[in-house]
Design a protein around this motif. Structure first.
Motif: not given
Length: 476
Positions: A238, A240-241, A243-244, A276, A280
């Protein structure tokens, strides 16, 4: 700085003006053919003269050290040569300041915004060089390098990614870890170490100061490939993953160079972020579902006491699983006129500063906590295990209305129930442990007042729902 044994060592006065005069030390005469140095300090003040003398003495010491090893053959840049070049750079700065200028590299001198100013400032420096020209017809090399910016700031290899991360964990990020429990620290480090290992696998374990923008872009491209759905069963990453993990590299880079005093360094991972657009949001449990499917006698009799009781507490407090499973006996105030639990940090870190709060116990949550006055020691600092076990128990019993529902849906339902009951925004923020954008005034009302509000939304439940522990069949 060169040690001077006398206040006026290397100083000479002529006609009320001060000069810096120094003979070339014998140990450096093989690399510097001059017999002595004489430099006008351009001041009548002995105090200023001493300051400028110190700067020039330091510059000359460093310059001679550099000259003495420049002729040495090196398979690369040796530590000794590197040290000398660093001294030479510092010496150039000291020397040019003694002349009344500020050191600038040559490329910066050529980048003055206005052409007339650029020429004027270069001429000033050239004139100063002409004043330093000796019998040889040319100014000393050290002066030329200093005034015309000919010394590049040397950069030695720094810690590689792995070493920088170990320093980050052990020292730099102390403040981020000091309030965490041992389990929280392990999880914190595990997440960040995963990010570091991804970068090493894709790029390499290179020194941090050798990471280029091109390397960062290559790492970003790798994440783009992982976000594109493939033909197999592998689920794409994702945004988000991605970006982290990119963000963890960006944070490491910033933290490390700030730690060593180079915080102005441009971060190669700057402004790398994926949008994103995925929805969610976790759906809440509806009231009827909770009352007809979950608050049913016998539904959880084969669960152990702690898990069964925690379900009931989650329903009527809206607290996070980690907040309930880590309750200490002193945080469970059943003896109060208004029974309540205190969410606060004890040997562990709360998710946010605003998570600290006091929640009245009402309905089935009060009955459950009466059966667990000491909390849930077996699950202390094991929130992930509680979540996994409850997810398994709810799926096994078909207690999730949709595949999007999770145990956290109780918390979302608690927020909705407060909203529908007319509880104001500030109180909802407080009871949820959320940040309120409004100024923080007052004490959020008495416990009795909060209790009255929560009684409005408490679910009815059968009296036989929370059985004595001795009456429960505990699973192995």
């Amino acid at each position: 700085m060169s040690a001077t044994h006398k206040p006026d060592q290397y100083l000479m006065e002529r006609g009320g003006r001060w000069y810096y005069q120094r003979f070339i030390p014998a140990r450096f005469q093989h690399v510097d053919s001059r017999k002595r140095i004489r430099t006008a300090l351009r001041t009548k003040s002995v105090d200023i003269a001493r300051l400028r003398r110190d700067a020039l003495a330091e510059a000359d010491d460093a310059y001679w050290l550099a000259l003495s090893i420049e002729a040495a053959e090196n398979g690369g840049v040796s530590d000794a040569t590197l040290e000398a070049e660093e001294h030479r750079y510092e010496a150039a700065q000291a020397r040019v300041m003694a002349y009344g200028f500020k050191y600038k590299p040559a490329e910066d001198l050529a980048k003055e915004a206005r052409a007339d100013k650029r020429v004027e400032r270069l001429l000033e420096r050239i004139e100063e060089l002409e004043r330093q020209t000796g019998a040889s017809g040319r100014p000393p090399l050290a002066d030329t390098e200093a005034l015309l910016g000919g010394v590049e700031k040397p950069e030695k290899p720094l810690a590689d990614v792995t070493s920088a991360f170990e320093l980050y964990v052990s020292e730099i990020a102390f403040d981020e870890q000091k309030k965490k429990s041992p389990k929280q620290r392990r999880n914190w480090e595990k997440t960040k170490r995963t990010s570091i290992n991804y970068f090493i696998d894709v790029i390499d374990d290179v020194p941090l100061n050798e990471i280029t923008r091109e390397m960062a872009l290559a790492y970003r491209s790798w994440w783009i490939e992982r976000m594109i759905p493939g033909d197999g069963d592998t689920k794409p990453a994702s945004p988000n993953t991605a970006n982290r993990h990119i963000g963890n590299m960006r944070s490491l880079y910033d933290a490390y160079f700030t730690h060593i005093g180079s915080e102005e360094r441009l971060n190669p991972f700057r402004k790398m972020f994926f949008k994103d657009d995925q929805e969610t949001k976790v759906p809440p449990f509806l009231d009827d579902w909770v009352r007809d499917k979950i608050l049913v006698p016998g539904m959880f009799d084969d669960l152990n006491d702690d898990l069964r009781l925690m379900i009931y507490v989650l329903i009527e407090t809206g607290a996070r699983i980690s907040e309930i499973c880590n309750l200490m006996p002193e945080q469970i105030r059943l003896d109060s006129n208004t029974p309540h639990i205190e969410i606060r940090a004890i040997d562990r870190e709360l998710k946010t500063v605003t998570s600290k709060r006091e929640i009245p116990l009402v309905g089935v949550a009060l009955e459950a906590m009466r059966h667990a006055p000491n909390g849930f020691p077996h699950y202390r600092d094991r929130g992930e295990l509680v979540s996994a076990n409850l997810m398994k128990a709810f799926r096994h019993r078909d207690l999730f209305p949709t595949t999007d529902h999770v145990i956290y849906s109780f918390r979302h339902a608690f927020e909705d129930r407060m909203l529908e009951a007319g509880i104001d925004f500030g109180m909802r923020c407080y009871l949820m442990g959320h940040k309120n954008p409004r100024p923080d005034y007052g004490s959020k009302g008495s416990l009795e007042f909060r209790q009255e509000l929560l009684m409005k939304i408490a679910h009815p439940y059968p009296m036989e729902l929370v059985k004595p522990a001795s009456a429960i069949v505990v699973s192995a």
